[in-house]
Design an enzyme around this catalytic site. Structure first.
Site, PDB file in Angstrom:
ATOM      1  N   SER A   1       0.784  -1.232   0.000  1.00 16.00           N
ATOM      2  CA  SER A   1       0.000   0.000   0.000  1.00 16.00           C
ATOM      3  C   SER A   1       0.819   1.287   0.000  1.00 16.00           C
ATOM      4  O   SER A   1       0.357   2.315  -0.489  1.00 16.00           O
ATOM      5  CB  SER A   1      -0.949   0.007   1.198  1.00 16.00           C
ATOM      6  OG  SER A   1      -0.221  -0.154   2.404  1.00 16.00           O
TER       7      SER A   1
ATOM      8  N   HIS B   1      -5.137  -3.013  -2.642  1.00 12.95           N
ATOM      9  CA  HIS B   1      -4.656  -2.123  -3.718  1.00 12.95           C
ATOM     10  C   HIS B   1      -4.376  -2.891  -5.009  1.00 12.95           C
ATOM     11  O   HIS B   1      -3.758  -2.359  -5.927  1.00 12.95           O
ATOM     12  CB  HIS B   1      -3.391  -1.382  -3.262  1.00 12.95           C
ATOM     13  CG  HIS B   1      -3.653  -0.522  -2.070  1.00 12.95           C
ATOM     14  ND1 HIS B   1      -4.113   0.765  -2.156  1.00 12.95           N
ATOM     15  CD2 HIS B   1      -3.577  -0.807  -0.743  1.00 12.95           C
ATOM     16  CE1 HIS B   1      -4.298   1.261  -0.949  1.00 12.95           C
ATOM     17  NE2 HIS B   1      -3.966   0.330  -0.067  1.00 12.95           N
TER      18      HIS B   1
ATOM     19  N   LYS C   1     -11.064   0.808  -2.635  1.00  6.15           N
ATOM     20  CA  LYS C   1      -9.994   1.446  -3.420  1.00  6.15           C
ATOM     21  C   LYS C   1     -10.445   1.532  -4.894  1.00  6.15           C
ATOM     22  O   LYS C   1     -11.305   2.330  -5.196  1.00  6.15           O
ATOM     23  CB  LYS C   1      -8.694   0.664  -3.251  1.00  6.15           C
ATOM     24  CG  LYS C   1      -7.889   1.041  -2.005  1.00  6.15           C
ATOM     25  CD  LYS C   1      -8.412   0.603  -0.726  1.00  6.15           C
ATOM     26  CE  LYS C   1      -7.549   0.987   0.445  1.00  6.15           C
ATOM     27  NZ  LYS C   1      -8.172   0.729   1.720  1.00  6.15           N
TER      28      LYS C   1
END
Ligand SMILES: Cc1ncc(COP(=O)(O)O)c(C=O)c1O
Length: 373
Positions: free
Chosen positions: A166, A194, A223
């Protein structure tokens, strides 16, 4: 309560004080809305449709009366997207990690965790009471060496890694990790917060690995999917088990149905537009072209997380604040999110950025970095 004042003073003196910033009139260059789906008209429209139909909150936890067709449909879509048999939703990525990890390992078991794993993984491991060993970032040789000597001492072993890290943006080698797990009879837990929708559907898809029963795929809706919440995908057996054992799922209100519907629409958009990921790579390249013009120490691993390394905490905050005055927001990331002395500006690529936005970024960098060695 003087101690709070003193503790805050100590944090300030170490240049580690944190404040929330209201993003009004500034351009956000550090969000995780990588594909720009958060405000995609179809995502918003679908979410509003379900909001009107199902109301604001879900009303209860999944195991009471908070499990609707919108939750089920999203779980089915996620399982298909990740190539697994089944899926279960969680209230957030943090809740998924602190609920799932302690359900998988306990006293007598071992967790092997990459040193750059997310804080919610660290907390999940702490809650589990399993023995923990942190291995150097992506040092799979060290990992294997340890297992060779020690595997037999433990009952269950769980290897945990972010797939896309991340704060650094690099990618764990899932090929190597699956080989290690197979050789030493370990479970593999991958956090795809992510990863989902940024380098493909996920890490298994990216590396061309088929899902196997020992692989637990955790990810977030918050995300690239532009929504909120999280999920764990795996075998039906694993998911049935988590529904019975994961405390953060059992004892917490389920996601609002409209949030699930919006996330499902976002996945459909990614499936229908596989080029989105190609476009994201192009956007990253446009950002790199800008960064090249300055003497900046940035990292890039073909993912949308492009940290600009400053190292010094104070200087990182100074640059962030100067950029903010120019209308550009790139958050300063410091300890304990990253190790001490590894402070950085976490710049991210997003399909939200127009050419004009990038020009704006370049001009702001020019002004702020002028005269900096
Ligand atoms: C790798 C990783 N895991 C888990 C989380 C937590 O997810 P959420 O924000 O949905 O709680 C994050 C988000 O910050 C993350 O970066």
């Amino acid at each position: 309560m003087r101690w709070i004042e003193e503790e805050l003073k100590r944090i300030k003196e170490a240049n580690l004080y944190r404040e929330r910033i209201l993003l009004e009139g500034v351009k956000d260059f550090c969000s995780n809305d990588y594909l720009g789906l958060r405000k995609h008209p179809e995502v918003v429209e679908e979410s509003i449709r379900v909001l009107k139909e199902a109301g604001l909150g879900s009303g209860a936890s999944q195991l009471v009366s908070g499990y609707t067709k919108h939750h089920r449909e999203l779980e089915e879509k996620l399982a298909e997207f990740k190539g697994t048999e089944s899926c279960v939703l969680f209230g957030s990525g943090f809740l998924a990690n602190v609920g799932t990890i302690p359900a998988l390992v306990e006293e007598g078991d071992l967790v092997l965790s990459d040193e750059l794993n997310h804080a919610s993984i660290i907390d999940g491991v702490r809650l589990s009471k399993a023995q923990k060993r942190v291995f150097k970032h992506k040092d799979y040789e060290e990992l294997e060496e340890f297992l060779k000597k020690n595997r037999k001492k433990f009952r269950r072993v769980l290897i945990i890694t972010d797939t896309v890290f991340s704060m650094d943006g690099d990618v764990a080698d899932l090929k190597r990790l699956t080989q290690i797990c197979e050789e030493y009879d370990c479970m593999l837990y991958i956090d795809e917060a992510h990863t989902t929708g940024t380098i493909g559907k996920g890490g298994l898809d990216y590396f061309g690995i088929e899902h196997k029963e020992y692989i637990i795929v955790m990810g977030t809706l918050s995300k690239a999917l532009g929504s909120y919440g999280a999920f764990v995908c795996g075998t039906k057996l694993l998911i049935d088990y988590l529904v019975n054992k994961a405390r953060s799922l059992i004892f917490s209100t389920s996601l609002p149905p409209s949030v699930c519907a919006g996330a499902k629409k976002a996945i459909e958009i990614i499936e229908e537009n596989p080029k989105l990921i190609e476009f994201l790579r192009k956007k990253e390249k446009e950002i790199l072209e800008i960064l090249e013009q300055f003497s900046l120490d940035y990292k890039y691993y073909s993912t949308p997380i492009i940290p600009i390394m400053v190292y010094d905490e104070k200087e990182t905050v100074r640059i962030k604040e100067e950029l903010l005055k120019e209308g550009v927001f790139i958050q300063a990331i410091r300890y304990p999110t990253v190790p001490k002395g590894k402070a950085r500006l976490r710049l991210t690529a997003s399909l939200n950025y127009t050419r004009k936005d990038l020009e704006f970024l370049k001009n702001a960098l020019e002004k702020v970095l002028k005269g900096r060695a």
